[in-house]
Design a protein around this motif. Structure first.
Motif, PDB file in Angstrom:
ATOM      1  N   LEU A 113      -9.661  -3.345   5.572  1.00 31.82           N
ATOM      2  CA  LEU A 113     -10.724  -2.858   4.696  1.00 31.82           C
ATOM      3  C   LEU A 113     -10.440  -3.204   3.243  1.00 31.82           C
ATOM      4  N   ARG A 114      -9.223  -2.969   2.795  1.00 38.56           N
ATOM      5  CA  ARG A 114      -8.871  -3.259   1.403  1.00 38.56           C
ATOM      6  C   ARG A 114      -8.999  -4.757   1.102  1.00 38.56           C
ATOM      7  N   ARG A 115      -8.555  -5.587   2.050  1.00 40.06           N
ATOM      8  CA  ARG A 115      -8.687  -7.031   1.841  1.00 40.06           C
ATOM      9  C   ARG A 115     -10.153  -7.442   1.764  1.00 40.06           C
ATOM     10  N   VAL A 153     -12.783  -5.544   0.931  1.00 42.40           N
ATOM     11  CA  VAL A 153     -13.375  -5.046  -0.311  1.00 42.40           C
ATOM     12  C   VAL A 153     -12.956  -5.910  -1.491  1.00 42.40           C
ATOM     13  N   ASP A 154     -11.695  -6.331  -1.501  1.00 41.55           N
ATOM     14  CA  ASP A 154     -11.225  -7.195  -2.591  1.00 41.55           C
ATOM     15  C   ASP A 154     -11.987  -8.516  -2.613  1.00 41.55           C
ATOM     16  N   TYR A 171      -7.172  -0.207   7.963  1.00 45.79           N
ATOM     17  CA  TYR A 171      -7.283   0.184   6.557  1.00 45.79           C
ATOM     18  C   TYR A 171      -6.884  -0.977   5.651  1.00 45.79           C
ATOM     19  N   ALA A 172      -5.813  -1.669   6.009  1.00 45.03           N
ATOM     20  CA  ALA A 172      -5.404  -2.834   5.228  1.00 45.03           C
ATOM     21  C   ALA A 172      -6.487  -3.904   5.258  1.00 45.03           C
ATOM     22  N   THR A 216      -8.645   8.850  -3.952  1.00 47.16           N
ATOM     23  CA  THR A 216      -7.590   8.366  -3.063  1.00 47.16           C
ATOM     24  C   THR A 216      -8.054   8.422  -1.608  1.00 47.16           C
ATOM     25  N   ASP A 217      -7.805   7.362  -0.865  1.00 45.40           N
ATOM     26  CA  ASP A 217      -8.236   7.291   0.528  1.00 45.40           C
ATOM     27  C   ASP A 217      -7.419   8.250   1.392  1.00 45.40           C
ATOM     28  N   ILE A 263       0.861  -1.178   0.000  1.00 42.44           N
ATOM     29  CA  ILE A 263       0.000   0.000   0.000  1.00 42.44           C
ATOM     30  C   ILE A 263       0.899   1.230   0.000  1.00 42.44           C
ATOM     31  N   ASP A 293      -2.133   5.191  -2.833  1.00 40.64           N
ATOM     32  CA  ASP A 293      -3.321   4.518  -2.321  1.00 40.64           C
ATOM     33  C   ASP A 293      -3.941   5.255  -1.144  1.00 40.64           C
ATOM     34  N   LEU A 294      -3.082   5.836  -0.291  1.00 41.93           N
ATOM     35  CA  LEU A 294      -3.549   6.415   0.966  1.00 41.93           C
ATOM     36  C   LEU A 294      -2.769   7.684   1.274  1.00 41.93           C
TER      37      LEU A 294
END
Length: 226
Positions: A121-123, A125-126, A118-119, A76-77, A2, A49-50
């Protein structure tokens, strides 16, 4: 990985925040910026990404920058990291889509908890996005991924001391004993042991045993990510 843009008008603070980010697995600092103009240019170049964003910048506020980003279609987050703690600023940050809001001064443990969420969240969402959102359970899973797990407080334990111990364990590359934690924090061994026991019981630490020549195992502690 990220990729993170660290934005703060104070060069020293930006460097500290960048070092914190570099200690969190899965994150790396792609760029630093010390003004809104520099930050916007970095986001426009892509591959960010962030954004870890200060509110008080020399040319415009951090929230004005977020508003400009959204006007340009930049999704962008953003995680706000700022001394601005007034309710109006917090509310505006929420309305502009900031995922977290961290008030200065803060500890490494506090920042890492938000980066970890946050990580997560990304996992999430994926995983969900791969098959489309199919119901409330999947929606709740996405929103729930952003929750952080604060260290519970109990009588006789102060949050700053618990945060200090968490910082040490966050940054350690192997489990530590109470003696090692005491040496790194400046606390007495008995105080370190008391907090370690409390944090382990609260589920924030993992306890393991190391056997030596004496036959009595040494208790060693490692951080458990939220």
């Amino acid at each position: 990985m990220i990729d993170v843009l660290v934005v703060d008008d104070d060069y020293r603070v930006a460097e500290i925040n960048a070092k914190y980010v570099g200690k969190v697995p899965g994150f790396r600092v792609a760029a630093r910026a010390h003004s809104a103009a520099q930050a916007l240019a970095a986001v426009e170049r892509g591959a960010i990404d962030l954004v870890l964003l200060d509110h008080y910048l020399p040319d415009r506020t951090g929230l004005e920058l977020v508003h400009r980003m959204r006007e340009q279609g930049q999704g962008t987050d953003v995680i706000m990291i700022t001394a601005a703690g007034d309710v109006a600023t917090v509310q505006q940050a929420m309305r502009l889509g900031a995922l977290h809001y961290l008030v200065k001064p803060f500890t490494f443990a506090a920042l890492r908890a938000r980066l970890d969420s946050y990580a997560a969240l990304r996992r999430t969402v994926d995983r969900v996005g791969g098959r489309g959102v199919t119901g409330q359970e999947q929606v709740d899973r996405i929103f729930g991924a952003l929750r952080t797990a604060p260290v519970p407080s109990v009588p006789g334990h102060t949050a700053p001391t618990a945060d200090l111990i968490c910082d040490v364990l966050y940054g350690a590359d192997h489990p530590l004993s109470a003696h090692e934690v005491a040496a790194r924090t400046g606390l007495s061994r008995s105080t370190a042991q008391r907090y370690l026991r409390h944090l382990e019981q609260a589920g924030r630490l993992r306890l393991s045993l190391k056997y030596g020549d004496t036959g009595r195992p040494e208790h060693r502690y490692a951080w458990v990510a939220p």
